[in-house]
Design an enzyme around this catalytic site. Sequence first.
Site, PDB file in Angstrom:
ATOM      1  N   HIS A  97       0.803  -1.212   0.000  1.00  0.00           N
ATOM      2  CA  HIS A  97       0.000   0.000   0.000  1.00  0.00           C
ATOM      3  C   HIS A  97       0.841   1.270   0.000  1.00  0.00           C
ATOM      4  O   HIS A  97       0.340   2.339  -0.364  1.00  0.00           O
ATOM      5  CB  HIS A  97      -0.939   0.008   1.209  1.00  0.00           C
ATOM      6  CG  HIS A  97      -2.126  -0.889   1.057  1.00  0.00           C
ATOM      7  ND1 HIS A  97      -2.077  -2.242   1.344  1.00  0.00           N
ATOM      8  CD2 HIS A  97      -3.387  -0.642   0.632  1.00  0.00           C
ATOM      9  CE1 HIS A  97      -3.259  -2.777   1.109  1.00  0.00           C
ATOM     10  NE2 HIS A  97      -4.067  -1.844   0.664  1.00  0.00           N
ATOM     11  N   GLY A  98       2.080   1.183   0.410  1.00  0.00           N
ATOM     12  CA  GLY A  98       2.902   2.377   0.403  1.00  0.00           C
ATOM     13  C   GLY A  98       4.271   2.125   0.999  1.00  0.00           C
ATOM     14  O   GLY A  98       4.442   1.278   1.881  1.00  0.00           O
TER      15      GLY A  98
END
Length: 477
Positions: A329-330
């Site tokens: 996600h990041g």
Amino acid sequence: MSFGSPVFIFFYLPIFFAIYLAAPAGWRNGLLRNGLLMLASLLFYWVDAGALCWILVASVVVNQIIAVYIADTSIEARRTALLCVGVTLNLLPLIYYKYWVFLMQSMPASLVGLLSGIGIPVENILLPAGISFFTFQGISYIVDVYRRDVRPTQSMVDFGMYHTLFPQLIAGPIVRYAEVQHQIRKRWSSLTDIHTGIVLFCLGLGCKIIIADNAGFVADKVFLSPAATMTLGDAWLGIGAYTLQIFFDFSGYSTMAIGLGRMLGFRFPQNFEQPYRSQSITEFWRRWHMTLSRWFRDYLYIPLGGNRAGPARTYVNLAIVFALCGLWHGAAVTFLIWGLWHGLLLVLERLLQHRFGWSPSGLAGWALTLLLVMIGWVFFRAPTIDAALSYLSTMAGGGRVGLSDAIWLIMTPNRITFLIVGAVIALSAYNVARLELEDGLGRWRLAAINAGALVVFVYSLSLIATNGFNPFIYFRF
């Protein structure tokens, strides 16, 4: 280009569908029609990605060539070597564009200086939109071919159309080739399909613009508030608003993608199944971002051994999978902690079930699950670990009761109404994305759905005209 932008709604979409639906369905069993769709999808991607569009084109060529070679090779060692090469070539752009700066921050300054000196950028690297999604899609394709679950298409155009298909290209759902292989050449959009797709697109747009953006406005104001002035009420309102924002933002996009796919003759898999009704974290991950959950299960968790090697190895596998899920996600420690938080909760649930035969359920299980999910969202939303811990401290009673004056001022009747409506929809049993406009639906009910979709669409456009369009949260992933 975003689904909610005026350029997409008023120019790209009507022009594309006018050309696409007018094209003869029988063009060489759909090959030319697939070529048209591939070119339109590449144009869609190029508008935002520009020169970085080459990464997507390279992904099409590399994955198709490797898949064909794997399928045509009977020597197992060679097939395995080709698979390893294919997975590596898929991951290299993702690692560089998404994680390189993050990795450089943990490396010695001398090494960073050396890399910079030989011309390898170590900062200000532009992230190509949707790279996480089409990377995972490409890996699933060659792995499924390797496992002999599917036969690769023999046409680069057919695979290119599937891999670049614009409705699901930027933010999913992650559509596997096996799920649409029979729709690649032979598909048909009936008037009912087109009608259903239009309604789904309108409702998904409303989820994003009307609910998610209003909830996001409140969440942003709270999370940007100085810690010294944040109250207990501010903190709970802020994380409650973000809980609604991220759900309606992402599920709204998925609903729009499913609707657009339906208009093109595709049946995309569902991506959300009312996750905030879950009574355990295990159930939550069966309902939240389902295509990503299944991807990690089938291509990472099960190959690691799944739950076949005893409880201890199962717990380790869960921790690995959710650590990587967080990083997917990041490229930040906060996302890693969010992933590990959910991994830990899943381990605890399995441990309690294995040792004591207990698992959360009922109203208490639902309340506990929602609370634990909201705590996780704090790490997902906060810019740093310190900010997340400070926010959680305020939620735990570290600030005065009530709302601060600054937050009271933004709580207009419209925003309060949309937050309440969003909460009701999120907790209801009805999933908007599963809407089917069948012939036996009834004249009055059909008319009500059409009227509702039209009102939602028009009101969404008015908000876009007034406030502009905020990008979807998952565009950065």
